[in-house]
Design a protein around this motif. Structure first.
Motif, PDB file in Angstrom:
ATOM      1  N   LEU A 177       0.832  -1.205   0.000  1.00 14.72           N
ATOM      2  CA  LEU A 177       0.000   0.000   0.000  1.00 14.72           C
ATOM      3  C   LEU A 177       0.868   1.256   0.000  1.00 14.72           C
ATOM      4  O   LEU A 177       0.540   2.246  -0.675  1.00 14.72           O
ATOM      5  CB  LEU A 177      -0.933  -0.005   1.215  1.00 14.72           C
ATOM      6  N   GLY A 178       1.958   1.230   0.754  1.00  8.76           N
ATOM      7  CA  GLY A 178       2.876   2.362   0.737  1.00  8.76           C
ATOM      8  C   GLY A 178       3.458   2.586  -0.644  1.00  8.76           C
ATOM      9  O   GLY A 178       3.577   3.727  -1.118  1.00  8.76           O
ATOM     10  N   THR A 179       3.812   1.498  -1.321  1.00  2.00           N
ATOM     11  CA  THR A 179       4.311   1.587  -2.694  1.00  2.00           C
ATOM     12  C   THR A 179       3.263   2.188  -3.609  1.00  2.00           C
ATOM     13  O   THR A 179       3.567   3.068  -4.432  1.00  2.00           O
ATOM     14  CB  THR A 179       4.701   0.186  -3.208  1.00  2.00           C
ATOM     15  N   ALA A 180       2.024   1.735  -3.497  1.00  2.00           N
ATOM     16  CA  ALA A 180       0.947   2.217  -4.360  1.00  2.00           C
ATOM     17  C   ALA A 180       0.751   3.725  -4.230  1.00  2.00           C
ATOM     18  O   ALA A 180       0.587   4.436  -5.226  1.00  2.00           O
ATOM     19  CB  ALA A 180      -0.350   1.487  -4.020  1.00  2.00           C
ATOM     20  N   ARG A 181       0.764   4.200  -2.990  1.00  2.00           N
ATOM     21  CA  ARG A 181       0.490   5.627  -2.746  1.00  2.00           C
ATOM     22  C   ARG A 181       1.612   6.531  -3.251  1.00  2.00           C
ATOM     23  O   ARG A 181       1.388   7.734  -3.442  1.00  2.00           O
ATOM     24  CB  ARG A 181       0.260   5.850  -1.255  1.00  2.00           C
ATOM     25  N   THR A 182       2.796   5.980  -3.457  1.00  2.00           N
ATOM     26  CA  THR A 182       3.896   6.792  -3.979  1.00  2.00           C
ATOM     27  C   THR A 182       4.168   6.523  -5.462  1.00  2.00           C
ATOM     28  O   THR A 182       4.615   7.415  -6.179  1.00  2.00           O
ATOM     29  CB  THR A 182       5.192   6.534  -3.186  1.00  2.00           C
ATOM     30  N   LEU A 183       3.899   5.293  -5.929  1.00  2.00           N
ATOM     31  CA  LEU A 183       4.178   4.971  -7.317  1.00  2.00           C
ATOM     32  C   LEU A 183       3.294   5.752  -8.276  1.00  2.00           C
ATOM     33  O   LEU A 183       3.778   6.291  -9.286  1.00  2.00           O
ATOM     34  CB  LEU A 183       4.005   3.461  -7.551  1.00  2.00           C
ATOM     35  N   ILE A 184       2.002   5.833  -7.998  1.00  2.00           N
ATOM     36  CA  ILE A 184       1.087   6.501  -8.927  1.00  2.00           C
ATOM     37  C   ILE A 184       1.465   7.967  -9.134  1.00  2.00           C
ATOM     38  O   ILE A 184       1.583   8.422 -10.287  1.00  2.00           O
ATOM     39  CB  ILE A 184      -0.375   6.341  -8.457  1.00  2.00           C
ATOM     40  N   PRO A 185       1.680   8.760  -8.080  1.00  2.00           N
ATOM     41  CA  PRO A 185       2.104  10.147  -8.330  1.00  2.00           C
ATOM     42  C   PRO A 185       3.494  10.238  -8.954  1.00  2.00           C
ATOM     43  O   PRO A 185       3.785  11.198  -9.675  1.00  2.00           O
ATOM     44  CB  PRO A 185       2.075  10.781  -6.938  1.00  2.00           C
ATOM     45  N   THR A 186       4.347   9.248  -8.711  1.00  2.00           N
ATOM     46  CA  THR A 186       5.660   9.245  -9.346  1.00  2.00           C
ATOM     47  C   THR A 186       5.525   9.061 -10.854  1.00  2.00           C
ATOM     48  O   THR A 186       6.215   9.722 -11.648  1.00  2.00           O
ATOM     49  CB  THR A 186       6.548   8.127  -8.757  1.00  2.00           C
ATOM     50  N   LEU A 187       4.634   8.177 -11.278  1.00  2.00           N
ATOM     51  CA  LEU A 187       4.393   7.986 -12.702  1.00  2.00           C
ATOM     52  C   LEU A 187       3.941   9.281 -13.368  1.00  2.00           C
ATOM     53  O   LEU A 187       4.397   9.634 -14.460  1.00  2.00           O
ATOM     54  CB  LEU A 187       3.340   6.895 -12.921  1.00  2.00           C
ATOM     55  N   VAL A 188       3.037   9.991 -12.708  1.00  2.00           N
ATOM     56  CA  VAL A 188       2.544  11.253 -13.268  1.00  2.00           C
ATOM     57  C   VAL A 188       3.660  12.292 -13.302  1.00  2.00           C
ATOM     58  O   VAL A 188       3.862  12.984 -14.306  1.00  2.00           O
ATOM     59  CB  VAL A 188       1.338  11.769 -12.455  1.00  2.00           C
ATOM     60  N   ALA A 189       4.403  12.405 -12.213  1.00  2.00           N
ATOM     61  CA  ALA A 189       5.467  13.410 -12.135  1.00  2.00           C
ATOM     62  C   ALA A 189       6.587  13.143 -13.132  1.00  2.00           C
ATOM     63  O   ALA A 189       7.296  14.074 -13.543  1.00  2.00           O
ATOM     64  CB  ALA A 189       6.032  13.452 -10.721  1.00  2.00           C
ATOM     65  N   ALA A 190       6.760  11.881 -13.530  1.00  2.00           N
ATOM     66  CA  ALA A 190       7.832  11.544 -14.464  1.00  2.00           C
ATOM     67  C   ALA A 190       7.490  11.910 -15.903  1.00  2.00           C
ATOM     68  O   ALA A 190       8.387  11.999 -16.748  1.00  2.00           O
ATOM     69  CB  ALA A 190       8.143  10.050 -14.383  1.00  2.00           C
ATOM     70  N   LEU A 191       6.207  12.130 -16.202  1.00  2.00           N
ATOM     71  CA  LEU A 191       5.814  12.506 -17.554  1.00  2.00           C
ATOM     72  C   LEU A 191       6.222  13.946 -17.833  1.00  2.00           C
ATOM     73  O   LEU A 191       6.084  14.810 -16.970  1.00  2.00           O
ATOM     74  CB  LEU A 191       4.303  12.353 -17.728  1.00  2.00           C
ATOM     75  N   PRO A 192       6.700  14.245 -19.032  1.00  2.00           N
ATOM     76  CA  PRO A 192       7.100  15.624 -19.338  1.00  2.00           C
ATOM     77  C   PRO A 192       5.886  16.557 -19.345  1.00  2.00           C
ATOM     78  O   PRO A 192       4.871  16.243 -19.970  1.00  2.00           O
ATOM     79  CB  PRO A 192       7.730  15.521 -20.728  1.00  2.00           C
ATOM     80  N   PRO A 193       5.960  17.683 -18.645  1.00  2.00           N
ATOM     81  CA  PRO A 193       4.818  18.614 -18.620  1.00  2.00           C
ATOM     82  C   PRO A 193       4.661  19.325 -19.951  1.00  2.00           C
ATOM     83  O   PRO A 193       5.640  19.623 -20.636  1.00  2.00           O
ATOM     84  CB  PRO A 193       5.181  19.586 -17.498  1.00  2.00           C
ATOM     85  N   VAL A 194       3.407  19.561 -20.333  1.00  2.00           N
ATOM     86  CA  VAL A 194       3.109  20.313 -21.553  1.00  2.00           C
ATOM     87  C   VAL A 194       3.119  21.803 -21.254  1.00  2.00           C
ATOM     88  O   VAL A 194       3.589  22.616 -22.049  1.00  2.00           O
ATOM     89  CB  VAL A 194       1.744  19.889 -22.139  1.00  2.00           C
ATOM     90  N   ARG A 195       2.626  22.163 -20.067  1.00  2.00           N
ATOM     91  CA  ARG A 195       2.597  23.574 -19.660  1.00  2.00           C
ATOM     92  C   ARG A 195       3.858  23.902 -18.877  1.00  2.00           C
ATOM     93  O   ARG A 195       4.336  23.120 -18.070  1.00  2.00           O
ATOM     94  CB  ARG A 195       1.364  23.845 -18.791  1.00  2.00           C
ATOM     95  N   ARG A 196       4.389  25.079 -19.117  1.00  2.00           N
ATOM     96  CA  ARG A 196       5.608  25.497 -18.417  1.00  2.00           C
ATOM     97  C   ARG A 196       5.335  25.750 -16.946  1.00  2.00           C
ATOM     98  O   ARG A 196       6.173  25.483 -16.087  1.00  2.00           O
ATOM     99  CB  ARG A 196       6.181  26.761 -19.076  1.00  2.00           C
ATOM    100  N   THR A 197       4.184  26.298 -16.652  1.00  2.00           N
ATOM    101  CA  THR A 197       3.829  26.566 -15.256  1.00  2.00           C
ATOM    102  C   THR A 197       2.912  25.451 -14.767  1.00  2.00           C
ATOM    103  O   THR A 197       1.806  25.287 -15.265  1.00  2.00           O
ATOM    104  CB  THR A 197       3.105  27.926 -15.120  1.00  2.00           C
ATOM    105  N   HIS A 198       3.403  24.650 -13.852  1.00  2.00           N
ATOM    106  CA  HIS A 198       2.606  23.560 -13.305  1.00  2.00           C
ATOM    107  C   HIS A 198       3.055  23.302 -11.877  1.00  2.00           C
ATOM    108  O   HIS A 198       4.156  23.673 -11.476  1.00  2.00           O
ATOM    109  CB  HIS A 198       2.761  22.297 -14.148  1.00  2.00           C
ATOM    110  N   ARG A 199       2.163  22.647 -11.127  1.00  2.00           N
ATOM    111  CA  ARG A 199       2.480  22.309  -9.737  1.00  2.00           C
ATOM    112  C   ARG A 199       2.346  20.816  -9.538  1.00  2.00           C
ATOM    113  O   ARG A 199       1.379  20.211  -9.975  1.00  2.00           O
ATOM    114  CB  ARG A 199       1.547  23.045  -8.774  1.00  2.00           C
ATOM    115  N   ASP A 200       3.332  20.223  -8.893  1.00  2.00           N
ATOM    116  CA  ASP A 200       3.270  18.796  -8.593  1.00  2.00           C
ATOM    117  C   ASP A 200       2.698  18.580  -7.202  1.00  2.00           C
ATOM    118  O   ASP A 200       3.299  17.921  -6.350  1.00  2.00           O
ATOM    119  CB  ASP A 200       4.664  18.169  -8.714  1.00  2.00           C
ATOM    120  N   GLU A 201       1.533  19.166  -6.983  1.00  2.00           N
ATOM    121  CA  GLU A 201       0.841  18.994  -5.711  1.00  2.00           C
ATOM    122  C   GLU A 201      -0.651  19.121  -5.951  1.00  2.00           C
ATOM    123  O   GLU A 201      -1.093  19.470  -7.032  1.00  2.00           O
ATOM    124  CB  GLU A 201       1.314  20.041  -4.687  1.00  2.00           C
TER     125      GLU A 201
END
Length: 418
Positions: A177-201
């Protein structure tokens, strides 16, 4: 725990936890997982140091597990797997017995994921990615060629994040469960952002939007994206989910199990199907009518993407929920009209309803997202469901997902080839 009372005059034979685990072919902690699910009763003997188990009940559970591992079922020999996660019936589907569309209408993706994993709702929960894992995953993803697809990036990110987690081989429920709660946001954060201004929160849907569209997000669009994530979180034993369970049956860690699911998801008949619907929708918008586009698809011998689903003879409930929300999205009107035109035009040939891929295509096409955006949404959403299935499989007998091959080749022994 429910006590097992012996029948008068017929004392029952009791097994220790170690004996029970050996008979079932599982770890001792898995024995207690069976107890917590109500699949096995236990009793603590007076003055004893541990629990004991009714031998007959244990043997019955072992026989049941063996039948399932051999693929026997009451549905024509198809593989049947016990699960408490998702039920699909009569054009509706349920997460742990609760209507999935109603859950998605009232709760965020993260809250639905928690419900799927634990059977408990945690209002307001958000998932946070560790900086070290994100840094490793981003470096790996950035090293890929520009033409790499979203599933390529997510699979590489999952593998890279695994290398940053020395505890990945701990398959206990709390660790996974600890892995799940960190892996999913890590996958999203690893994708290159399209917008220059973005927040990872903030909510995951807000963070994902910046990876999919260069346009500012309005509340109606974010609600559709978050609802789509919640609706797609699981769908019983889809092909990718079965791959995850096979990996988990071999006791692959959660990162590896998710990577297995991502590998299967990339097929055009699974997670990538929304991209085909997206491109068709753009063609309809460009030509002003669905008739010539549908005709071209049929002439080429292709099925019309975004229509029909083998599990829903009627309307896909996920599509119905998303179409209702898309009406409130600014600028989605033309894409919605094009989708309706596709359904109406095809209905002259065969009565098929819109499925979730067509609804995703309306969202992605009207939000300035690339055709691969639906695949990204699908993969991120389904990761939570894969974790839920991996957790269930970790509690079962190892390597039970091992069917026997039916050999149809030349009868041996054959002479050595010259």
């Amino acid at each position: 725990m429910r006590d097992q009372e012996p029948t008068p005059g017929h004392p029952e034979r009791r097994l220790s936890t170690k004996e029970t685990a050996e008979l079932l072919g599982v770890k001792p902690e898995t024995v207690y997982a069976y107890v917590s699910r109500g699949q096995l009763g236990s009793r603590r003997e007076p003055g004893g140091r541990g629990s004991t188990f009714d031998a007959k009940e244990v043997e019955a559970l072992a026989r049941r597990n063996r039948r399932e591992s051999n693929g026997s079922s009451g549905s024509g020999g198809e593989l049947s797997v016990r699960t408490r996660i998702t039920l699909i019936e009569k054009d509706r589907y349920f997460f742990r017995g609760v209507d999935a569309t109603e859950l998605a209408a009232r709760h965020s993706y993260e809250e639905i994921a928690e419900w799927l994993w634990t059977g408990e709702l945690r209002p307001g929960i958000t998932f946070t990615a560790p900086r070290a894992a994100v840094a490793v995953a981003r470096r790996a993803v950035d090293a890929l060629p520009e033409h790499a697809g979203p599933t390529d990036r997510l699979r590489v990110a999952a593998i890279a994040a695994a290398t940053a987690d020395p505890l990945r081989f701990d398959l206990s429920e709390d660790a996974v469960l600890g892995t799940a709660r960190t892996l999913i946001p890590t996958l999203v954060a690893a994708l290159p952002p399209v917008r220059r201004t973005h927040r990872d929160e903030g909510p995951l849907a807000h963070r994902l939007w910046a990876r999919l569209s260069g346009r500012p997000a309005d509340e109606a669009s974010l609600r559709v994206l978050d609802t789509a994530l919640g609706l797609l979180v699981d769908h019983d034993l889809a092909a990718s989910t079965l791959a995850v369970r096979v990996a988990a049956s071999a006791r692959a860690h959660a990162y590896a199990a998710v990577s297995s699911g991502l590998g299967v998801l990339e097929g055009p008949l699974h997670g990538a199907a929304s991209g085909l619907a997206h491109r068709m929708l753009l063609d309809v918008l460009d030509q002003g009518s669905a008739a010539p586009v549908v005709a071209d698809e049929l002439r080429a011998g292709r099925r019309i993407p975004g229509l029909g689903h083998r599990l829903y003879p009627g309307e896909d409930p996920r599509a119905r929920a998303l179409f209702a929300l898309l009406k409130d999205v600014p600028g989605a009107g033309p894409a919605l009209a094009a989708a309706r035109d596709i359904v109406a035009t095809t209905a002259r040939h065969t009565p098929l309803h819109a499925n979730v891929d067509l609804a995703l295509a309306v969202l992605t096409a009207s939000s300035g997202m690339p055709s691969t955006a639906g695949e990204t949404i699908f993969a991120v959403a389904r990761t939570a469901g894969w974790i839920a299935h991996a957790l269930e499989e970790y509690g079962e007998r190892p390597l039970r997902m091992r069917p026997s091959g039916h050999y149809v080749g030349p009868k041996p022994p054959q002479p050595l080839p010259e």
